[in-house]
Write an enzyme that holds these catalytic residues in place. Structure first.
Site, PDB file in Angstrom:
ATOM      1  N   ASP A 486       0.813  -1.218   0.000  1.00  0.00           N
ATOM      2  CA  ASP A 486       0.000   0.000   0.000  1.00  0.00           C
ATOM      3  C   ASP A 486       0.842   1.262   0.000  1.00  0.00           C
ATOM      4  O   ASP A 486       0.336   2.350  -0.241  1.00  0.00           O
ATOM      5  CB  ASP A 486      -0.832   0.043   1.287  1.00  0.00           C
ATOM      6  CG  ASP A 486      -2.211  -0.534   1.084  1.00  0.00           C
ATOM      7  OD1 ASP A 486      -2.746  -0.411  -0.019  1.00  0.00           O
ATOM      8  OD2 ASP A 486      -2.741  -1.099   2.054  1.00  0.00           O
TER       9      ASP A 486
HETATM   10  C1  GLC Z   1      -1.240   2.758   5.931  1.00  0.00           C
HETATM   11  C2  GLC Z   1      -0.335   1.749   6.573  1.00  0.00           C
HETATM   12  C3  GLC Z   1      -0.116   0.605   5.686  1.00  0.00           C
HETATM   13  C4  GLC Z   1      -1.456   0.077   5.315  1.00  0.00           C
HETATM   14  C5  GLC Z   1      -2.312   1.166   4.674  1.00  0.00           C
HETATM   15  C6  GLC Z   1      -3.666   0.669   4.328  1.00  0.00           C
HETATM   16  O1  GLC Z   1      -0.648   3.244   4.809  1.00  0.00           O
HETATM   17  O2  GLC Z   1       0.906   2.284   6.887  1.00  0.00           O
HETATM   18  O3  GLC Z   1       0.661  -0.350   6.324  1.00  0.00           O
HETATM   19  O4  GLC Z   1      -1.315  -0.976   4.447  1.00  0.00           O
HETATM   20  O5  GLC Z   1      -2.430   2.203   5.562  1.00  0.00           O
HETATM   21  O6  GLC Z   1      -4.582   1.661   4.067  1.00  0.00           O
HETATM   22  C1  GLC Z   2      -1.679  -3.888   5.280  1.00  0.00           C
HETATM   23  C2  GLC Z   2      -2.876  -3.915   4.384  1.00  0.00           C
HETATM   24  C3  GLC Z   2      -2.652  -4.782   3.178  1.00  0.00           C
HETATM   25  C4  GLC Z   2      -1.365  -4.421   2.504  1.00  0.00           C
HETATM   26  C5  GLC Z   2      -0.206  -4.409   3.476  1.00  0.00           C
HETATM   27  C6  GLC Z   2       1.082  -3.902   2.859  1.00  0.00           C
HETATM   28  O1  GLC Z   2      -1.520  -5.125   5.903  1.00  0.00           O
HETATM   29  O2  GLC Z   2      -4.007  -4.379   5.074  1.00  0.00           O
HETATM   30  O3  GLC Z   2      -3.708  -4.644   2.270  1.00  0.00           O
HETATM   31  O4  GLC Z   2      -1.134  -5.346   1.477  1.00  0.00           O
HETATM   32  O5  GLC Z   2      -0.504  -3.579   4.567  1.00  0.00           O
HETATM   33  O6  GLC Z   2       1.052  -2.546   2.606  1.00  0.00           O
END
Ligand code: GLC
Ligand code: GLC
Length: 817
Positions: A486
């Protein structure tokens, strides 16, 4: 430092001191009603949706931490104490909290008075039950005052913590005997209320927080308890609470039980009120029925026994026995339990997710299925159809949807280009587990619009095609807002504080590409082709096979860096995850996934890539996400470079992707290394390491990486894709018992030192009792398999147990060598 131990026979984690390095929680409920429950009785509960229908109030990031829960204050003569330790931090003569499957039990004692609280959500009803037992172990009579305490949330948890100008005036309750009703907003648009009741007569009650605690007091000093007498306060606005005052005489050796029920009740609109609506008396019929059902200790015990039976049956579907008890209890019990919780909660409510933010994730929920589908396939099926209905006609998808409405979440929207492929991954896992191809013919809306409905198969087709039609200059899939990571936001370019890295896309590059999405495509593409073939879509199957071969060629041509796989190309077409980079030279995700997909197994690249991962990313606590960590903010990379080095996606040990490397290692046949990567992030192996801080019975999303000041410290336990993927890695690939379209594959890849193990696996309509013998001391390779005493032909890797479909138990003996 030791804080507890696993009681394997009882399938409980036993916490032996209350001051754990962080609250260690459990989840009550597995259907519609849920409670979060910490080892000091902290937490809250909700019906279906932690944001919209929250029954009790909880303050995150509070001081002291974890204050607020279901509390019981005891007044033994002049001695006032809280048997769950919090909120008074009472000195206890003994304390124990047992977290079991769907229930928790706190037992403690002081001055000869013993207390137990057994808390759970019964199957089939929307309530928490708290069975309290008090016993007088002293030689003298005791007169005890018991005060219960919960604080109601005014339903919408977000509004509840923000909209005080309104909320301080709307709180309403009713009290009838030992039953306290919370009915805020019931007069207007709600047809539900909460009830907090006890099955014994009360001496008094309170429903107004200020009256009960005193305006300037915390939970640790409730005025009323110290005064020893309830005020019978009726809340009007401000903060409604529920507190019962019970007086109890206990002779020496006498024990008494009480059943507290905290329930959610709904009425049909036309039956909301007692006959005269103007009097504003709520119709209590549903509460009466619920409380009648749980009016005795025996009834509560029976409901708990039914819950235990339910879990016993569920976990009986996959059990493990091995010399390594830590692995056996994690794979056989706790990992699967966590998979159920992630399936139910997605990423909504934990001690790290506030329950008001995220809904169900498209990508997350599809992955959660992988660790859950063997437990309750019907629920996995229903979930797949819900998820697919939030896909857009072009194959892209809403990134999240709300569990109550099941509609896509507009605030986050779409554009995460890995999302579509996870649907194929989830559906393939479901079909392999069940053999149910019928699901492909289900009509499923696009964008929640029935007019746009088409078969689930067409949804898969659109997913597959979306990837193929959204490629960049190198022929690799475009990344969009982000792929699995993300925080790799290559089209975002955000320089404004507070902007969301995920939803701000300032830059339509049409250039930034993801090698990870290409590798995911190579991993799930063959399943898509197989599904086509098996449903008679032969041309489609052939085209899909070709597309996969072409994608693998593209990865080999443009996604290989010499010693490992690249991660991505940014919006300027510059490499990410390459030797040429300053920071961020090598990433875990693309390497794990490419090898999982089988890329480079023949030409040595797979081995090279995994050796590079080991050399550059591995640590004693797991594999970090990338190296070197970003030291500066990179506008062109987004959130990943916003985290301090060593945390989260910036070179933290992001546990979710470690099992990809584990699985990849098994593809190389390196069982010892595969197990090592498995064990490093597995919480049971760090049970007494207080540096880790979080629950030793569940995985955490992240462990701080080697660049962080707090290297080795875990954060974000419970709601993480780590649960499903570690279960897949240990059960399907290390122990090697893997559902395939035509049967159950047996293909272990274990440490040479592991002498064997046994697994009982329910698969479709039969049970397989599998005993694996590795006295030969190999890492991989099956020499012989016997099914009910008869030798089975070996083909492919290991052997394939046929889908016997006879409802019987079958004995399978496997000899490795
Ligand atoms: C924030 C978190 C990340 C997560 C994302 C999901 O960016 O740092 O880890 O996956 O939110 O919305
Ligand atoms: C968090 C989110 C997931 C994403 C991950 C890496 O676990 O829930 O959707 O893949 O972060 O960013």
């Amino acid at each position: 430092m030791q804080y507890g131990y696993f009681d394997d026979d009882a399938r409980e984690y036993v916490i032996t001191r209350p001051d754990t390095p962080y609250p260690w929680i459990n989840y009550l409920g597995c259907e519609n009603f849920y409670g979060l429950f910490s080892n000091t009785s902290g937490g809250y509960c909700f019906y279906q949706d932690a944001r919209m229908l929250r029954l009790t109030r909880y303050r995150y990031n509070n001081v002291p931490t974890d204050s607020g829960g279901r509390y019981f204050y005891l007044r033994d003569g002049a001695d006032v104490w809280t048997p769950s330790w919090m909120p008074m931090k009472s000195k206890l003569d003994r304390y124990e909290c047992r977290h079991g499957l769907g229930y928790s039990r706190i037992s403690s004692g002081r001055n000869g008075l013993a207390f137990t609280q057994t808390s759970f959500v019964p199957l089939g009803d929307n309530c928490e039950i708290h069975k309290i037992v008090l016993s007088n172990g002293s030689k003298a009579d005791k007169d005890i005052d018991i005060f219960s305490f919960i604080e109601f949330c005014l339903w919408n948890a977000f509004d509840d913590m923000t909209n005080f100008q309104r909320n301080y005036s709307i709180g309403e309750v009713e009290v009838e005997g030992s039953r306290i009703y919370h009915k805020t907003e019931y007069r207007e648009r709600r047809n539900h209320y909460a009830v907090w009741a006890v099955n014994v007569p009360v001496a008094g009650f309170d429903t107004d927080r200020e009256t009960f605690l005193g305006l300037y007091n915390g939970h640790d000093h409730p005025e009323t308890v110290f005064a020893g007498k309830a005020n019978n306060s009726i809340a009007s606005g401000w903060a409604p609470i529920g507190s019962h005052h019970i007086k109890m005489h206990l002779a020496p050796n006498e024990s008494r039980a009480m059943i507290f029920v905290l329930g959610y009740c709904e009425n049909p609109v036309e039956k909301k009120w007692e006959p005269n609506a103007a009097l504003g008396v709520i119709n209590k019929a549903p509460a009466n029925a619920l409380l009648e059902k749980y009016s005795s200790p025996e009834a509560a015990d029976k409901a708990l026994a039914a819950l235990n039976e339910y879990w016993k049956t569920l976990l009986g579907r996959f059990t493990v026995d091995a010399e390594d008890k830590r692995m056996a209890r994690m794979a056989g019990v706790w990992n699967q339990y966590q998979c159920m919780v992630t399936f139910n909660m997605s990423r909504s409510a934990s001690y790290f997710e506030s329950g008001i933010g995220r809904g169900m994730g498209f990508r997350d929920s599809n992955q959660d299925l992988l660790g859950f589908v063997h437990l309750v396939p019907e629920r996995a099926r229903a979930r797949i159809l819900d998820i697919a209905a939030t896909q857009f006609p072009d194959g892209s998808a809403y990134h999240q949807y709300q569990p109550l409405t099941k509609r896509g979440n507009n605030e986050v929207g779409s554009g995460f280009n890995d999302d579509p492929l996870w649907l194929i991954c989830g559906v393939a896992a479901y079909i392999k587990e069940t053999g149910d191809y019928g699901i492909l013919e289900e009509m499923v809306p696009f964008d929640s619009n029935d007019d746009l409905a088409d078969s689930l198969f067409v949804h898969l087709q659109r997913s597959f095609d979306y990837t193929l039609t959204h490629t960049g200059p190198h022929g690799l899939p475009l990344i969009g807002r982000a792929d699995w990571n993300d925080c790799l936001n290559l089209n975002c370019f955000s320089a404004t504080p507070g902007e969301s890295f995920q939803t701000t896309a300032n830059y339509e590059s049409g250039v930034a590409e993801s090698v990870l999405i290409a590798a995911i495509f190579a991993f799930v593409g063959p399943d898509y082709a197989e599904i086509c073939r098996r449903t008679g879509r032969l041309e489609e199957a052939e085209a899909a096979d070709k597309a996969v071969v072409a994608m693998v060629e593209t990865i080999n041509k443009h996604g290989w860096d010499g010693e490992w796989f690249l991660r991505a190309y940014d919006a300027y077409g510059k490499k990410i995850g390459s030797r040429e980079c300053g920071d961020g030279q090598i990433f875990i995700e693309s390497n794990g996934f490419a090898v999982m997909a089988g890329i480079g197994l023949k030409d040595g690249r797979a081995k090279k890539a995994l050796d590079s991962v080991k050399e550059r990313l591995d640590t004693q606590y797991g594999i970090v996400l990338q190296q070197p960590a970003y030291r500066e903010y990179h506008l062109e990379l987004g959130e990943i470079s916003s985290y301090p080095p060593g945390y989260k996606e910036n070179a933290g040990i992001f546990c979710h992707n470690n099992p990809w490397v584990t699985i990849a290692e098994t593809r190389l046949g390196r069982g010892t290394r595969a197990f090592e990567t498995y064990a490093k992030i597995c919480p049971a192996y760090r049970e007494d390491d207080s540096l880790r801080r979080l629950e030793p019975y569940v995985y955490a999303q992240m462990i701080a990486g080697k660049d962080a000041k707090r290297f080795g410290e875990a954060k974000n336990s419970w709601l993480t894709g780590t649960a499903a993927w570690t279960f897949v890695s240990i059960s399907h690939y290390i122990l090697g018992i893997r559902p395939e379209y035509d049967g159950l594959r047996i293909d272990p890849c274990i440490p040479a030192a592991m002498k064997g193990f046994s697994v009982t696996r329910h698969f479709r309509n039969a049970v397989y009792r599998i005993v694996v013998d590795n006295t030969a001391g190999v890492e991989k390779g099956v020499k012989s398999v016997a099914l009910d005493g008869k030798p089975l032909n070996l083909f492919g890797d290991g052997a394939l147990l046929p889908d016997l479909d006879d409802g019987k138990v079958h004995e399978v003996t496997v000899v490795m060598g």
